[in-house]
Design an enzyme around this catalytic site. Structure first.
Site, PDB file in Angstrom:
ATOM      1  N   SER A 188       0.817  -1.222   0.000  1.00 59.74           N
ATOM      2  CA  SER A 188       0.000   0.000   0.000  1.00 59.74           C
ATOM      3  C   SER A 188       0.847   1.268   0.000  1.00 59.74           C
ATOM      4  CB  SER A 188      -0.962  -0.003   1.190  1.00 59.74           C
ATOM      5  OG  SER A 188      -0.226  -0.013   2.397  1.00 59.74           O
ATOM      6  N   ASN A 200      -2.504   5.342  -9.244  1.00 59.71           N
ATOM      7  CA  ASN A 200      -1.351   5.343  -8.338  1.00 59.71           C
ATOM      8  C   ASN A 200      -0.360   4.260  -8.787  1.00 59.71           C
ATOM      9  OD1 ASN A 200      -1.947   2.836  -6.896  1.00 59.71           O
ATOM     10  ND2 ASN A 200      -3.649   3.960  -5.946  1.00 59.71           N
ATOM     11  N   ARG A 241       0.822   1.652  -7.408  1.00 64.00           N
ATOM     12  CA  ARG A 241       0.450   0.255  -7.176  1.00 64.00           C
ATOM     13  C   ARG A 241      -0.449  -0.249  -8.309  1.00 64.00           C
ATOM     14  NH1 ARG A 241      -2.531  -2.389  -1.892  1.00 64.00           N
ATOM     15  NH2 ARG A 241      -2.267  -4.549  -2.559  1.00 64.00           N
ATOM     16  N   GLN A 260     -10.691  -2.817 -23.002  1.00 60.06           N
ATOM     17  CA  GLN A 260      -9.800  -3.664 -22.194  1.00 60.06           C
ATOM     18  C   GLN A 260      -9.189  -2.880 -21.040  1.00 60.06           C
ATOM     19  OE1 GLN A 260      -7.320  -6.437 -24.890  1.00 60.06           O
ATOM     20  NE2 GLN A 260      -7.997  -4.804 -26.248  1.00 60.06           N
ATOM     21  N   GLN A 267     -18.653   9.842 -27.264  1.00 63.19           N
ATOM     22  CA  GLN A 267     -19.334   9.660 -28.554  1.00 63.19           C
ATOM     23  C   GLN A 267     -20.778  10.151 -28.484  1.00 63.19           C
ATOM     24  OE1 GLN A 267     -18.649   5.509 -29.683  1.00 63.19           O
ATOM     25  NE2 GLN A 267     -16.928   6.163 -30.956  1.00 63.19           N
ATOM     26  N   ARG A 268     -21.180  10.653 -27.302  1.00 62.57           N
ATOM     27  CA  ARG A 268     -22.484  11.317 -27.207  1.00 62.57           C
ATOM     28  C   ARG A 268     -22.353  12.772 -27.625  1.00 62.57           C
ATOM     29  NH1 ARG A 268     -25.575  11.399 -21.898  1.00 62.57           N
ATOM     30  NH2 ARG A 268     -27.225  11.946 -23.350  1.00 62.57           N
ATOM     31  N   ARG A 323      -0.640  -6.702 -19.069  1.00 62.43           N
ATOM     32  CA  ARG A 323      -0.836  -6.184 -20.431  1.00 62.43           C
ATOM     33  C   ARG A 323       0.448  -6.086 -21.249  1.00 62.43           C
ATOM     34  NH1 ARG A 323      -6.164  -7.174 -21.442  1.00 62.43           N
ATOM     35  NH2 ARG A 323      -7.450  -6.361 -19.748  1.00 62.43           N
ATOM     36  N   HIS A 368      -9.524  -2.537 -15.753  1.00 64.14           N
ATOM     37  CA  HIS A 368      -8.624  -2.395 -14.598  1.00 64.14           C
ATOM     38  C   HIS A 368      -9.229  -1.379 -13.641  1.00 64.14           C
ATOM     39  CE1 HIS A 368      -5.561  -5.023 -16.254  1.00 64.14           C
ATOM     40  NE2 HIS A 368      -5.993  -4.563 -17.422  1.00 64.14           N
ATOM     41  N   ARG A 369      -9.737  -1.893 -12.526  1.00 66.19           N
ATOM     42  CA  ARG A 369     -10.645  -1.115 -11.692  1.00 66.19           C
ATOM     43  C   ARG A 369     -10.009   0.013 -10.906  1.00 66.19           C
ATOM     44  NH1 ARG A 369     -13.094  -6.769  -9.947  1.00 66.19           N
ATOM     45  NH2 ARG A 369     -11.052  -7.363 -10.772  1.00 66.19           N
TER      46      ARG A 369
HETATM   47  C1  LIG Z   1      -4.518 -11.607 -21.710  1.00 64.72           C
HETATM   48  C2  LIG Z   1      -5.843 -11.227 -21.126  1.00 64.72           C
HETATM   49  C3  LIG Z   1      -6.994 -11.755 -21.641  1.00 64.72           C
HETATM   50  C4  LIG Z   1      -8.249 -11.419 -21.114  1.00 64.72           C
HETATM   51  N1  LIG Z   1      -9.377 -11.949 -21.651  1.00 64.72           N
HETATM   52  C5  LIG Z   1     -10.593 -11.636 -21.131  1.00 64.72           C
HETATM   53  C6  LIG Z   1     -11.796 -12.188 -21.646  1.00 64.72           C
HETATM   54  O1  LIG Z   1     -11.784 -12.942 -22.606  1.00 64.72           O
HETATM   55  N2  LIG Z   1     -12.982 -11.836 -21.082  1.00 64.72           N
HETATM   56  C7  LIG Z   1     -13.039 -10.994 -20.007  1.00 64.72           C
HETATM   57  O2  LIG Z   1     -14.134 -10.728 -19.507  1.00 64.72           O
HETATM   58  N3  LIG Z   1     -11.921 -10.439 -19.502  1.00 64.72           N
HETATM   59  C8  LIG Z   1     -10.700 -10.731 -20.017  1.00 64.72           C
HETATM   60  N4  LIG Z   1      -9.558 -10.161 -19.490  1.00 64.72           N
HETATM   61  C9  LIG Z   1      -9.692  -9.174 -18.416  1.00 64.72           C
HETATM   62  C10 LIG Z   1      -9.332  -9.786 -17.040  1.00 64.72           C
HETATM   63  O3  LIG Z   1     -10.224 -10.809 -16.686  1.00 64.72           O
HETATM   64  C11 LIG Z   1      -9.350  -8.687 -15.953  1.00 64.72           C
HETATM   65  O4  LIG Z   1     -10.659  -8.158 -15.856  1.00 64.72           O
HETATM   66  C12 LIG Z   1      -8.412  -7.551 -16.242  1.00 64.72           C
HETATM   67  O5  LIG Z   1      -7.159  -8.053 -16.631  1.00 64.72           O
HETATM   68  C13 LIG Z   1      -8.262  -6.682 -14.987  1.00 64.72           C
HETATM   69  O6  LIG Z   1      -7.406  -7.338 -14.089  1.00 64.72           O
HETATM   70  P1  LIG Z   1      -7.807  -7.763 -12.609  1.00 64.72           P
HETATM   71  O7  LIG Z   1      -9.229  -8.116 -12.516  1.00 64.72           O
HETATM   72  O8  LIG Z   1      -6.787  -8.779 -12.162  1.00 64.72           O
HETATM   73  O9  LIG Z   1      -7.497  -6.530 -11.722  1.00 64.72           O
HETATM   74  P2  LIG Z   1      -7.709  -4.960 -11.670  1.00 64.72           P
HETATM   75  O10 LIG Z   1      -9.107  -4.563 -11.875  1.00 64.72           O
HETATM   76  O11 LIG Z   1      -6.655  -4.310 -12.537  1.00 64.72           O
HETATM   77  O12 LIG Z   1      -7.356  -4.734 -10.152  1.00 64.72           O
HETATM   78  C14 LIG Z   1      -6.030  -4.960  -9.669  1.00 64.72           C
HETATM   79  C15 LIG Z   1      -6.024  -5.967  -8.520  1.00 64.72           C
HETATM   80  O13 LIG Z   1      -6.871  -5.494  -7.486  1.00 64.72           O
HETATM   81  C16 LIG Z   1      -7.495  -6.601  -6.837  1.00 64.72           C
HETATM   82  N5  LIG Z   1      -8.954  -6.487  -7.006  1.00 64.72           N
HETATM   83  C17 LIG Z   1      -9.625  -5.583  -7.775  1.00 64.72           C
HETATM   84  N6  LIG Z   1     -10.946  -5.744  -7.644  1.00 64.72           N
HETATM   85  C18 LIG Z   1     -11.123  -6.772  -6.797  1.00 64.72           C
HETATM   86  C19 LIG Z   1     -12.275  -7.419  -6.272  1.00 64.72           C
HETATM   87  N7  LIG Z   1     -13.509  -7.050  -6.604  1.00 64.72           N
HETATM   88  N8  LIG Z   1     -12.082  -8.436  -5.422  1.00 64.72           N
HETATM   89  C20 LIG Z   1     -10.841  -8.824  -5.068  1.00 64.72           C
HETATM   90  N9  LIG Z   1      -9.700  -8.268  -5.525  1.00 64.72           N
HETATM   91  C21 LIG Z   1      -9.846  -7.247  -6.377  1.00 64.72           C
HETATM   92  C22 LIG Z   1      -6.949  -7.856  -7.491  1.00 64.72           C
HETATM   93  O14 LIG Z   1      -5.811  -8.268  -6.762  1.00 64.72           O
HETATM   94  C23 LIG Z   1      -6.532  -7.362  -8.855  1.00 64.72           C
HETATM   95  O15 LIG Z   1      -5.553  -8.159  -9.494  1.00 64.72           O
HETATM   96  C24 LIG Z   1      -8.317 -10.496 -20.020  1.00 64.72           C
HETATM   97  C25 LIG Z   1      -7.130  -9.959 -19.494  1.00 64.72           C
HETATM   98  C26 LIG Z   1      -5.914 -10.303 -20.024  1.00 64.72           C
HETATM   99  C27 LIG Z   1      -4.662  -9.693 -19.436  1.00 64.72           C
END
Ligand SMILES: Cc1cc2nc3c(=O)[nH]c(=O)nc-3n(C[C@H](O)[C@H](O)[C@H](O)COP(=O)(O)OP(=O)(O)OC[C@H]3O[C@@H](n4cnc5c(N)ncnc54)[C@H](O)[C@@H]3O)c2cc1C
Length: 193
Positions: free
Chosen positions: A49, A149, A151, A70, A84-85, A160, A74-75
Protein backbone atom coordinates in the site's frame (compact mmCIF):
# COMPACT_ATOMS: atom_id res chain seq x y z
CA UNK A 1 -0.85 5.68 -30.96
CA UNK A 2 0.43 8.61 -28.93
CA UNK A 3 1.26 8.51 -25.22
CA UNK A 4 2.14 11.60 -23.26
CA UNK A 5 3.01 11.74 -19.58
CA UNK A 6 0.86 14.59 -18.21
CA UNK A 7 2.22 14.53 -14.68
CA UNK A 8 3.82 12.29 -12.11
CA UNK A 9 4.21 12.83 -8.36
CA UNK A 10 7.45 14.83 -8.00
CA UNK A 11 10.17 13.07 -5.96
CA UNK A 12 7.82 10.11 -5.77
CA UNK A 13 10.30 7.70 -4.23
CA UNK A 14 11.24 10.09 -1.42
CA UNK A 15 7.58 10.76 -0.68
CA UNK A 16 6.83 7.07 -0.50
CA UNK A 17 9.81 6.54 1.80
CA UNK A 18 8.65 9.30 4.17
CA UNK A 19 5.12 7.90 4.27
CA UNK A 20 6.34 4.34 4.84
CA UNK A 21 8.80 5.35 7.58
CA UNK A 22 5.92 6.87 9.52
CA UNK A 23 4.87 3.29 10.25
CA UNK A 24 8.24 2.52 11.87
CA UNK A 25 9.03 5.88 13.51
CA UNK A 26 12.25 5.88 11.47
CA UNK A 27 12.35 9.24 9.70
CA UNK A 28 15.79 9.69 11.29
CA UNK A 29 17.08 6.96 8.96
CA UNK A 30 16.34 8.96 5.79
CA UNK A 31 19.60 9.55 3.94
CA UNK A 32 21.08 9.47 0.42
CA UNK A 33 19.98 6.21 -1.26
CA UNK A 34 17.75 5.04 1.60
CA UNK A 35 14.46 5.50 -0.30
CA UNK A 36 14.97 2.83 -2.96
CA UNK A 37 16.17 0.30 -0.37
CA UNK A 38 13.24 0.87 1.96
CA UNK A 39 10.60 0.81 -0.78
CA UNK A 40 11.93 -2.46 -2.19
CA UNK A 41 12.12 -4.05 1.26
CA UNK A 42 8.54 -3.03 2.07
CA UNK A 43 7.16 -4.30 -1.22
CA UNK A 44 9.06 -7.59 -0.94
CA UNK A 45 7.36 -8.32 2.37
CA UNK A 46 3.90 -7.46 1.02
CA UNK A 47 3.58 -3.91 2.34
CA UNK A 48 2.28 -2.83 -1.10
CA UNK A 49 0.00 0.00 0.00
CA UNK A 50 2.96 2.38 0.38
CA UNK A 51 3.12 2.62 -3.42
CA UNK A 52 -0.38 4.10 -3.47
CA UNK A 53 1.04 7.44 -2.26
CA UNK A 54 2.42 8.41 -5.69
CA UNK A 55 0.54 8.62 -8.99
CA UNK A 56 1.03 9.21 -12.70
CA UNK A 57 -1.35 10.51 -15.37
CA UNK A 58 -1.14 10.00 -19.14
CA UNK A 59 -2.85 11.39 -22.22
CA UNK A 60 -3.39 8.59 -24.75
CA UNK A 61 -4.70 9.15 -28.29
CA UNK A 62 -4.99 7.30 -31.59
CA UNK A 63 -6.05 4.06 -29.91
CA UNK A 64 -9.15 2.02 -30.65
CA UNK A 65 -12.36 1.69 -28.70
CA UNK A 66 -11.43 -2.02 -28.47
CA UNK A 67 -8.34 -1.03 -26.49
CA UNK A 68 -10.43 1.26 -24.29
CA UNK A 69 -12.78 -1.62 -23.41
CA UNK A 70 -9.80 -3.66 -22.19
CA UNK A 71 -8.16 -0.77 -20.34
CA UNK A 72 -11.29 0.07 -18.37
CA UNK A 73 -11.43 -3.47 -16.93
CA UNK A 74 -8.62 -2.40 -14.60
CA UNK A 75 -10.64 -1.12 -11.69
CA UNK A 76 -8.04 1.15 -10.11
CA UNK A 77 -7.39 3.24 -13.24
CA UNK A 78 -9.33 6.54 -13.53
CA UNK A 79 -10.43 7.92 -16.91
CA UNK A 80 -11.72 10.89 -18.86
CA UNK A 81 -12.72 9.61 -22.32
CA UNK A 82 -13.72 11.41 -25.52
CA UNK A 83 -17.51 11.15 -25.58
CA UNK A 84 -19.33 9.66 -28.55
CA UNK A 85 -22.48 11.32 -27.21
CA UNK A 86 -21.18 14.86 -27.35
CA UNK A 87 -18.44 14.68 -30.03
CA UNK A 88 -19.26 14.03 -33.68
CA UNK A 89 -17.21 11.22 -35.21
CA UNK A 90 -17.04 12.84 -38.63
CA UNK A 91 -14.67 11.70 -39.92
CA UNK A 92 -13.56 9.02 -37.49
CA UNK A 93 -10.06 7.61 -37.77
CA UNK A 94 -9.20 3.97 -37.12
CA UNK A 95 -6.39 1.45 -36.83
CA UNK A 96 -5.61 -1.18 -39.45
CA UNK A 97 -3.73 -3.98 -37.64
CA UNK A 98 -0.32 -4.65 -39.23
CA UNK A 99 -0.72 -8.39 -39.01
CA UNK A 100 -3.69 -8.54 -41.42
CA UNK A 101 -3.13 -9.76 -44.97
CA UNK A 102 -3.49 -7.17 -47.73
CA UNK A 103 -6.91 -8.57 -48.69
CA UNK A 104 -8.10 -8.44 -45.10
CA UNK A 105 -6.90 -4.83 -44.84
CA UNK A 106 -8.95 -3.93 -47.93
CA UNK A 107 -12.01 -5.62 -46.42
CA UNK A 108 -11.55 -3.75 -43.14
CA UNK A 109 -11.13 -0.37 -44.86
CA UNK A 110 -14.27 -0.97 -46.95
CA UNK A 111 -16.20 -1.66 -43.75
CA UNK A 112 -14.89 1.57 -42.18
CA UNK A 113 -16.12 3.60 -45.19
CA UNK A 114 -19.48 1.91 -44.97
CA UNK A 115 -19.73 2.67 -41.22
CA UNK A 116 -18.80 6.31 -41.81
CA UNK A 117 -21.45 6.63 -44.53
CA UNK A 118 -24.12 5.10 -42.31
CA UNK A 119 -23.10 7.34 -39.38
CA UNK A 120 -23.21 10.50 -41.53
CA UNK A 121 -26.59 9.50 -42.98
CA UNK A 122 -28.11 8.96 -39.56
CA UNK A 123 -26.81 12.33 -38.32
CA UNK A 124 -28.01 14.10 -41.48
CA UNK A 125 -31.47 12.62 -40.87
CA UNK A 126 -31.52 14.31 -37.46
CA UNK A 127 -30.08 11.44 -35.42
CA UNK A 128 -28.08 12.42 -32.34
CA UNK A 129 -24.42 11.32 -32.20
CA UNK A 130 -25.35 9.19 -29.16
CA UNK A 131 -27.72 7.19 -31.37
CA UNK A 132 -25.68 7.26 -34.58
CA UNK A 133 -22.64 5.84 -32.72
CA UNK A 134 -24.35 2.46 -32.80
CA UNK A 135 -22.88 1.89 -36.25
CA UNK A 136 -19.31 2.81 -35.27
CA UNK A 137 -16.74 -0.02 -35.18
CA UNK A 138 -14.40 -1.23 -32.44
CA UNK A 139 -11.53 0.01 -34.62
CA UNK A 140 -12.73 3.64 -34.26
CA UNK A 141 -10.12 5.78 -32.53
CA UNK A 142 -10.62 7.38 -29.16
CA UNK A 143 -8.56 9.45 -26.74
CA UNK A 144 -8.46 9.52 -22.98
CA UNK A 145 -6.63 10.67 -19.89
CA UNK A 146 -5.80 7.84 -17.50
CA UNK A 147 -4.55 8.34 -13.97
CA UNK A 148 -3.54 5.80 -11.36
CA UNK A 149 -1.35 5.34 -8.34
CA UNK A 150 1.91 3.41 -8.66
CA UNK A 151 0.45 0.25 -7.18
CA UNK A 152 -2.33 0.19 -9.76
CA UNK A 153 0.17 0.78 -12.59
CA UNK A 154 2.42 -1.96 -11.24
CA UNK A 155 -0.54 -4.36 -11.25
CA UNK A 156 -1.59 -3.36 -14.75
CA UNK A 157 1.84 -3.72 -16.45
CA UNK A 158 2.57 -7.46 -16.19
CA UNK A 159 -0.96 -8.35 -17.34
CA UNK A 160 -0.84 -6.18 -20.43
CA UNK A 161 2.85 -6.36 -21.43
CA UNK A 162 2.54 -10.16 -21.42
CA UNK A 163 2.73 -11.78 -24.85
CA UNK A 164 -0.72 -13.25 -24.25
CA UNK A 165 -2.21 -9.73 -24.24
CA UNK A 166 -3.75 -8.32 -27.42
CA UNK A 167 -1.25 -6.52 -29.69
CA UNK A 168 -2.48 -2.94 -29.36
CA UNK A 169 -2.80 -2.91 -25.56
CA UNK A 170 0.56 -4.69 -25.32
CA UNK A 171 2.09 -1.84 -27.33
CA UNK A 172 0.47 0.75 -25.06
CA UNK A 173 1.50 -1.07 -21.87
CA UNK A 174 5.10 -1.25 -23.08
CA UNK A 175 5.12 2.49 -23.80
CA UNK A 176 3.63 3.28 -20.37
CA UNK A 177 6.05 0.94 -18.65
CA UNK A 178 9.03 2.50 -20.46
CA UNK A 179 8.01 5.98 -19.27
CA UNK A 180 7.39 4.87 -15.69
CA UNK A 181 10.65 2.94 -15.53
CA UNK A 182 12.55 6.00 -16.76
CA UNK A 183 10.75 8.29 -14.30
CA UNK A 184 10.97 6.06 -11.24
CA UNK A 185 13.30 3.09 -11.83
CA UNK A 186 13.43 2.08 -8.17
CA UNK A 187 9.72 1.35 -8.22
CA UNK A 188 9.01 0.21 -11.77
CA UNK A 189 12.33 -1.52 -12.43
CA UNK A 190 11.77 -4.15 -9.79
CA UNK A 191 8.26 -4.07 -8.39
CA UNK A 192 6.63 -7.48 -8.39
CA UNK A 193 3.17 -6.92 -6.95
C1 LIG B 1 -4.52 -11.61 -21.71
C2 LIG B 1 -5.84 -11.23 -21.13
C3 LIG B 1 -6.99 -11.76 -21.64
C4 LIG B 1 -8.25 -11.42 -21.11
N1 LIG B 1 -9.38 -11.95 -21.65
C5 LIG B 1 -10.59 -11.64 -21.13
C6 LIG B 1 -11.80 -12.19 -21.65
O1 LIG B 1 -11.78 -12.94 -22.61
N2 LIG B 1 -12.98 -11.84 -21.08
C7 LIG B 1 -13.04 -10.99 -20.01
O2 LIG B 1 -14.13 -10.73 -19.51
N3 LIG B 1 -11.92 -10.44 -19.50
C8 LIG B 1 -10.70 -10.73 -20.02
N4 LIG B 1 -9.56 -10.16 -19.49
C9 LIG B 1 -9.69 -9.17 -18.42
C10 LIG B 1 -9.33 -9.79 -17.04
O3 LIG B 1 -10.22 -10.81 -16.69
C11 LIG B 1 -9.35 -8.69 -15.95
O4 LIG B 1 -10.66 -8.16 -15.86
C12 LIG B 1 -8.41 -7.55 -16.24
O5 LIG B 1 -7.16 -8.05 -16.63
C13 LIG B 1 -8.26 -6.68 -14.99
O6 LIG B 1 -7.41 -7.34 -14.09
P1 LIG B 1 -7.81 -7.76 -12.61
O7 LIG B 1 -9.23 -8.12 -12.52
O8 LIG B 1 -6.79 -8.78 -12.16
O9 LIG B 1 -7.50 -6.53 -11.72
P2 LIG B 1 -7.71 -4.96 -11.67
O10 LIG B 1 -9.11 -4.56 -11.87
O11 LIG B 1 -6.65 -4.31 -12.54
O12 LIG B 1 -7.36 -4.73 -10.15
C14 LIG B 1 -6.03 -4.96 -9.67
C15 LIG B 1 -6.02 -5.97 -8.52
O13 LIG B 1 -6.87 -5.49 -7.49
C16 LIG B 1 -7.49 -6.60 -6.84
N5 LIG B 1 -8.95 -6.49 -7.01
C17 LIG B 1 -9.62 -5.58 -7.77
N6 LIG B 1 -10.95 -5.74 -7.64
C18 LIG B 1 -11.12 -6.77 -6.80
C19 LIG B 1 -12.27 -7.42 -6.27
N7 LIG B 1 -13.51 -7.05 -6.60
N8 LIG B 1 -12.08 -8.44 -5.42
C20 LIG B 1 -10.84 -8.82 -5.07
N9 LIG B 1 -9.70 -8.27 -5.52
C21 LIG B 1 -9.85 -7.25 -6.38
C22 LIG B 1 -6.95 -7.86 -7.49
O14 LIG B 1 -5.81 -8.27 -6.76
C23 LIG B 1 -6.53 -7.36 -8.85
O15 LIG B 1 -5.55 -8.16 -9.49
C24 LIG B 1 -8.32 -10.50 -20.02
C25 LIG B 1 -7.13 -9.96 -19.49
C26 LIG B 1 -5.91 -10.30 -20.02
C27 LIG B 1 -4.66 -9.69 -19.44
Amino acid sequence: MKVQLRWITPDALEHIEWDARLCYDSHDKIKEGSAAKLVKACVNKGHHSITEHASASFYVSGVTRALLAQMTRHRHLSFCVRSQRYCKENPFTYTIPDNLTDDAKVALVAQMHSAQTAYNNIVSMGGKPEDARGVLPNACHTEFVVTANFRAWAEFMPKRTDRAAQGEIQQLANLLQGILQAECPAVFGSLKI
